[in-house]
Design a protein around this motif. Structure first.
Motif, PDB file in Angstrom:
ATOM      1  N   ALA A 162       3.446  -3.192  11.171  1.00 15.57           N
ATOM      2  CA  ALA A 162       3.319  -4.625  10.905  1.00 15.57           C
ATOM      3  C   ALA A 162       3.002  -4.826   9.428  1.00 15.57           C
ATOM      4  CB  ALA A 162       2.218  -5.222  11.775  1.00 15.57           C
ATOM      5  N   LEU A 163       3.842  -5.582   8.765  1.00  4.42           N
ATOM      6  CA  LEU A 163       3.660  -5.867   7.344  1.00  4.42           C
ATOM      7  C   LEU A 163       4.121  -7.300   7.112  1.00  4.42           C
ATOM      8  CD1 LEU A 163       2.813  -4.165   4.817  1.00  4.42           C
ATOM      9  CD2 LEU A 163       5.240  -3.837   4.390  1.00  4.42           C
ATOM     10  N   THR A 164       3.291  -8.105   6.505  1.00  4.96           N
ATOM     11  CA  THR A 164       3.677  -9.492   6.251  1.00  4.96           C
ATOM     12  C   THR A 164       4.550  -9.573   5.004  1.00  4.96           C
ATOM     13  OG1 THR A 164       1.809 -10.035   4.813  1.00  4.96           O
ATOM     14  CG2 THR A 164       1.470 -10.295   7.214  1.00  4.96           C
ATOM     15  N   LYS A 165       5.217 -10.692   4.861  1.00  9.59           N
ATOM     16  CA  LYS A 165       6.025 -10.951   3.677  1.00  9.59           C
ATOM     17  C   LYS A 165       5.157 -10.875   2.423  1.00  9.59           C
ATOM     18  CE  LYS A 165       9.007 -14.656   1.908  1.00  9.59           C
ATOM     19  NZ  LYS A 165       9.605 -15.945   2.274  1.00  9.59           N
ATOM     20  N   ASP A 166       3.977 -11.473   2.475  1.00 14.07           N
ATOM     21  CA  ASP A 166       3.074 -11.441   1.319  1.00 14.07           C
ATOM     22  C   ASP A 166       2.640 -10.014   0.990  1.00 14.07           C
ATOM     23  OD1 ASP A 166       3.182 -14.199   0.906  1.00 14.07           O
ATOM     24  OD2 ASP A 166       1.380 -14.586   2.088  1.00 14.07           O
ATOM     25  N   GLU A 167       2.377  -9.202   2.018  1.00 13.74           N
ATOM     26  CA  GLU A 167       1.968  -7.816   1.781  1.00 13.74           C
ATOM     27  C   GLU A 167       3.094  -7.002   1.147  1.00 13.74           C
ATOM     28  OE1 GLU A 167      -1.321  -7.212   5.348  1.00 13.74           O
ATOM     29  OE2 GLU A 167       0.815  -6.941   5.804  1.00 13.74           O
ATOM     30  N   SER A 168       4.310  -7.170   1.639  1.00 15.97           N
ATOM     31  CA  SER A 168       5.422  -6.406   1.070  1.00 15.97           C
ATOM     32  C   SER A 168       5.712  -6.855  -0.358  1.00 15.97           C
ATOM     33  CB  SER A 168       6.671  -6.510   1.949  1.00 15.97           C
ATOM     34  OG  SER A 168       7.187  -7.822   1.976  1.00 15.97           O
ATOM     35  N   ARG A 169       5.558  -8.139  -0.628  1.00 18.31           N
ATOM     36  CA  ARG A 169       5.747  -8.616  -2.002  1.00 18.31           C
ATOM     37  C   ARG A 169       4.682  -8.046  -2.929  1.00 18.31           C
ATOM     38  NH1 ARG A 169       7.790 -14.930  -2.019  1.00 18.31           N
ATOM     39  NH2 ARG A 169       9.906 -14.451  -1.325  1.00 18.31           N
ATOM     40  N   GLU A 170       3.443  -7.983  -2.458  1.00 23.43           N
ATOM     41  CA  GLU A 170       2.373  -7.431  -3.297  1.00 23.43           C
ATOM     42  C   GLU A 170       2.631  -5.955  -3.603  1.00 23.43           C
ATOM     43  OE1 GLU A 170      -2.486  -7.147  -3.543  1.00 23.43           O
ATOM     44  OE2 GLU A 170      -1.559  -8.654  -2.252  1.00 23.43           O
ATOM     45  N   ILE A 171       3.197  -5.226  -2.650  1.00 25.81           N
ATOM     46  CA  ILE A 171       3.540  -3.820  -2.882  1.00 25.81           C
ATOM     47  C   ILE A 171       4.570  -3.708  -3.997  1.00 25.81           C
ATOM     48  CG2 ILE A 171       4.738  -1.841  -1.839  1.00 25.81           C
ATOM     49  CD1 ILE A 171       3.263  -2.653   0.811  1.00 25.81           C
ATOM     50  N   VAL A 172       5.574  -4.572  -3.992  1.00 22.08           N
ATOM     51  CA  VAL A 172       6.626  -4.514  -5.007  1.00 22.08           C
ATOM     52  C   VAL A 172       6.158  -5.087  -6.346  1.00 22.08           C
ATOM     53  CG1 VAL A 172       8.918  -5.407  -5.635  1.00 22.08           C
ATOM     54  CG2 VAL A 172       8.523  -4.457  -3.351  1.00 22.08           C
ATOM     55  N   TYR A 173       5.493  -6.224  -6.311  1.00 26.23           N
ATOM     56  CA  TYR A 173       5.076  -6.885  -7.549  1.00 26.23           C
ATOM     57  C   TYR A 173       3.831  -6.254  -8.179  1.00 26.23           C
ATOM     58  CZ  TYR A 173       8.358 -10.760  -6.954  1.00 26.23           C
ATOM     59  OH  TYR A 173       9.501 -11.527  -6.853  1.00 26.23           O
ATOM     60  N   GLY A 174       3.036  -5.543  -7.396  1.00 27.77           N
ATOM     61  CA  GLY A 174       1.815  -4.947  -7.918  1.00 27.77           C
ATOM     62  C   GLY A 174       0.664  -5.934  -8.009  1.00 27.77           C
ATOM     63  N   MET A 175       0.859  -7.100  -7.454  1.00 26.89           N
ATOM     64  CA  MET A 175      -0.144  -8.165  -7.425  1.00 26.89           C
ATOM     65  C   MET A 175       0.357  -9.218  -6.453  1.00 26.89           C
ATOM     66  SD  MET A 175       0.683 -10.220 -11.016  1.00 26.89           S
ATOM     67  CE  MET A 175       0.580  -8.748 -12.014  1.00 26.89           C
ATOM     68  N   PRO A 176      -0.506 -10.141  -6.047  1.00 22.54           N
ATOM     69  CA  PRO A 176      -0.009 -11.217  -5.185  1.00 22.54           C
ATOM     70  C   PRO A 176       1.146 -11.970  -5.860  1.00 22.54           C
ATOM     71  CG  PRO A 176      -2.398 -11.190  -5.198  1.00 22.54           C
ATOM     72  CD  PRO A 176      -1.945 -10.223  -6.258  1.00 22.54           C
ATOM     73  N   TYR A 177       2.125 -12.340  -5.050  1.00 20.88           N
ATOM     74  CA  TYR A 177       3.333 -13.003  -5.567  1.00 20.88           C
ATOM     75  C   TYR A 177       3.004 -14.266  -6.358  1.00 20.88           C
ATOM     76  CZ  TYR A 177       7.908 -15.333  -5.434  1.00 20.88           C
ATOM     77  OH  TYR A 177       9.071 -15.966  -5.754  1.00 20.88           O
ATOM     78  N   ASP A 178       2.089 -15.079  -5.858  1.00 21.15           N
ATOM     79  CA  ASP A 178       1.730 -16.309  -6.573  1.00 21.15           C
ATOM     80  C   ASP A 178       1.144 -16.012  -7.947  1.00 21.15           C
ATOM     81  OD1 ASP A 178       2.680 -17.935  -4.546  1.00 21.15           O
ATOM     82  OD2 ASP A 178       0.715 -18.170  -3.594  1.00 21.15           O
ATOM     83  N   ALA A 179       0.360 -14.947  -8.056  1.00 17.02           N
ATOM     84  CA  ALA A 179      -0.208 -14.561  -9.358  1.00 17.02           C
ATOM     85  C   ALA A 179       0.901 -14.122 -10.303  1.00 17.02           C
ATOM     86  CB  ALA A 179      -1.237 -13.445  -9.176  1.00 17.02           C
ATOM     87  N   TRP A 180       1.877 -13.360  -9.803  1.00 19.40           N
ATOM     88  CA  TRP A 180       2.998 -12.917 -10.635  1.00 19.40           C
ATOM     89  C   TRP A 180       3.793 -14.127 -11.134  1.00 19.40           C
ATOM     90  CZ3 TRP A 180       8.175 -13.095 -11.429  1.00 19.40           C
ATOM     91  CH2 TRP A 180       8.728 -12.116 -12.263  1.00 19.40           C
ATOM     92  N   ARG A 181       4.081 -15.042 -10.223  1.00 19.46           N
ATOM     93  CA  ARG A 181       4.851 -16.234 -10.599  1.00 19.46           C
ATOM     94  C   ARG A 181       4.125 -17.023 -11.679  1.00 19.46           C
ATOM     95  NH1 ARG A 181       6.649 -19.777  -5.796  1.00 19.46           N
ATOM     96  NH2 ARG A 181       7.660 -20.817  -7.514  1.00 19.46           N
TER      97      ARG A 181
END
Length: 107
Positions: free
Chosen positions: A66-85
């Protein structure tokens, strides 16, 4: 005379390890290249960081993880997606949006 392909020379474990290493290097590269916008990646290559995070999530789900969309994005972006944006994303130009719209309608 049949030649052995490069993939056939590798064991399943070697192939998995090499693919994982290449993935980690790609993710590290994308984390460093914050100047490259997702829309540019979509327009040039047909995928972006979000696509990569979706593929990661799909792979996890296929393995029963089980992995949420937000969790998988944080793995790729290296930080929460909203922070990266907030830190790195800039408004797409009209030309970028038009190019994306053209490709999306033909893809």
């Amino acid at each position: 005379m049949h030649q052995t392909s490069p993939e056939q020379k590798l064991s399943a474990e070697q192939r998995t390890a090499l693919e994982a290493a290449a993935f980690r290097r790609l993710v590290a590269h994308l984390r460093e290249r914050t100047d490259v916008q997702n829309i540019d990646m979509m327009n040039l290559a047909g995928f972006c960081r979000n696509c990569l995070s979706n593929w990661y999530k799909d792979a996890a789900e296929a393995d029963g993880i089980a992995l949420t969309k937000d969790e998988s994005r944080e793995i790729v972006y290296g930080m929460p997606y909203d922070a990266w944006r907030e830190r790195y994303q800039i408004e797409a130009t009209d030309a970028q949006k038009a190019s994306f719209a053209t490709k999306a309608s033909h893809g």
